[in-house]
Enzyme design. Structure first.
Site, PDB file in Angstrom:
ATOM      1  CG  ASP A 123      -2.135  -0.944   0.952  1.00 40.23           C
ATOM      2  OD1 ASP A 123      -2.652  -0.951  -0.174  1.00 40.23           O
ATOM      3  OD2 ASP A 123      -2.518  -1.679   1.887  1.00 40.23           O
ATOM      4  CG  ASP A 192      -8.058  -3.766  -2.123  1.00 39.45           C
ATOM      5  OD1 ASP A 192      -8.479  -4.771  -2.717  1.00 39.45           O
ATOM      6  OD2 ASP A 192      -8.399  -3.463  -0.976  1.00 39.45           O
TER       7      ASP A 192
END
Ligand code: GLY
Length: 423
Positions: A123, A192
């Protein structure tokens, strides 16, 4: 009356009515329902984040959601959500142009500096690009610009440590068990992860080195191949072996392995739209359109266009592997974060697609819902967050029907995109 006087009078009348039309038009533009909505939403955002700034004093703690007692729950720099609060501050600055918002955005962005070394999960793109990427759109100081560039280059290097060329994707998480407890994912990639690619495209432009964007393209092409089902709904998790073969297609935050987790579908629409913007590869545009069509045409998308947290909750043919208790809640929670990020994605997609007017209309309906009392916080409430009613992860019984900082971030981004399109 002489002819000349009549002409003069006629001309004056014409001038007067032209003026009236232009006054009406400009006041329509200034005070149209669309710009009034944007204005009101940013006024709420200023009040809410103004309140948040008064309480959030520890620069190592980034606001994310609320605790049960109503206090703000934060995360450190190593989690995935640290970039959204600074990013939201940048969006408020973009709209208001008030220096105090720039000062706050800069302070919270710079607090993330060590995030450039985040390699424990995928991330780093979310964290560093929502903050530093936005900062670079406004910063004028050459020293700061140079520093921010270096930070984003290091952030991209960190992302690349998780890319195995034999697999062709960035590994999202380290080895992890699935809900069925039978499977250990060794190379899990989640939908994601598409969102981390924008930073890689940016850093290739910045450095002139194509390696970052090449990784982004490889990741997007493999995601396109393995995350979509034939109807262009998405799996949340795809697990690979060392040679890049698909071993499992399951869920972690969705209802069931074969269901469609709403935020995941939103990430797909957003990610492929963005990759089309960066590459002009028609395949990415088609993927974004088909993922969007699945979402907006789904029979379970509520009238207000803000989705349930998963499109398939309680439906026949979908079997959760986690301890789901249908009686625990007497309603199915919505996910405003999926709604806001999808609105933002559809607005961008509307500028590329032949089906643009339809995507625009849907996004407008989503934004109108989010701007209404059901989702938009009453100033002074909601612990300083802007939107209510999001879901972090229902299977983990975590952050169910609460405010989430990323719902706010994509809401503000969508409003700014909307403002540019309705001007
Ligand atoms: N990227 C994690 C989530 O969407 O919950």
């Amino acid at each position: 009356m002489k002819l000349t006087n009549l002409r003069k009078k006629g001309r004056n009348l014409l001038l007067a009515s032209a003026l009236a039309v232009s006054v009406t038009t400009s006041s329509f533009l200034l005070f149209s329902p669309k710009s009034a909505m944007i204005k009101k939403d940013f006024a709420v955002a200023e009040q809410q984040y103004g309140q948040m700034l008064k309480t959030a004093k520890d620069l190592s703690q980034f606001p994310r959601t609320t605790n049960k007692d109503g206090s703000v729950k934060s995360t450190d720099v190593w989690d995935w959500t640290g970039g959204f609060f600074p990013g939201g501050l940048w969006y408020i600055y973009e709209y208001t142009q008030k220096p105090e918002w720039k000062a706050a955005a800069t302070k919270w962005t710079e607090a993330l500096e060590k995030g450039q070394f985040l390699t424990q999960h995928h991330d780093v793109g979310f964290v560093m690009y929502c903050s530093y990427g936005n900062a670079l759109r406004f910063e004028k100081d050459p020293e700061k610009i140079e520093k921010y560039h270096k930070i984003l280059i290091q952030s991209a290097e960190s992302a690349l440590t998780r890319f195995d060329p034999k697999v062709g994707l960035i590994k999202s998480w380290n080895a992890k068990k699935s809900w069925d407890n039978k499977t250990t994912w060794l190379y899990p990639v989640i939908i994601d992860n598409m969102m981390n690619l924008e930073m890689l495209c940016y850093v290739s432009k910045l450095t002139g080195n194509p390696k970052y964007k090449d990784v982004a393209i490889s990741h997007a092409l493999n995601t396109m191949k393995n995350h979509f089902r034939p109807d262009f709904s998405t799996y949340h998790v795809v697990d690979y072996d060392a040679n890049g073969n698909v071993v499992h297609q399951q869920t972690n935050q969705g209802y069931a392995d074969n269901s469609t987790w709403s935020r995941g579908q939103g990430w797909a629409i957003y990610g492929f739209t963005m990759m089309y913007r960066e590459t002009k590869d028609q395949r990415f545009l088609e993927a974004a359109e088909k993922a969007a069509d699945f979402y907006i045409n789904h029979p379970n998308l509520p009238k207000d266009k803000i989705p349930y947290w998963d499109f398939n909750v309680n439906q026949a043919g979908y079997q959760p592997d986690w301890a789901y208790d249908a009686k625990k809640l007497n309603y199915i929670p919505r996910d405003a974060s999926a709604g806001s990020l999808t609105a933002s994605a559809l607005l961008e997609l509307s500028t590329f697609s032949a089906n643009g007017p339809q995507y625009f209309k849907q996004a407008e309906q989503m934004l109108t819902s989010l701007s209404g009392p059901d989702y938009l916080a009453k100033p002074g409430t909601n612990s300083g967050f802007i939107l209510k009613h999001s879901v972090g992860s229902l299977p983990h019984n975590s952050e169910v029907d609460v405010p989430l900082v990323y719902a706010d971030y994509y809401f503000l981004e969508a409003l700014l995109r909307y403002q540019k399109l309705v001007k």
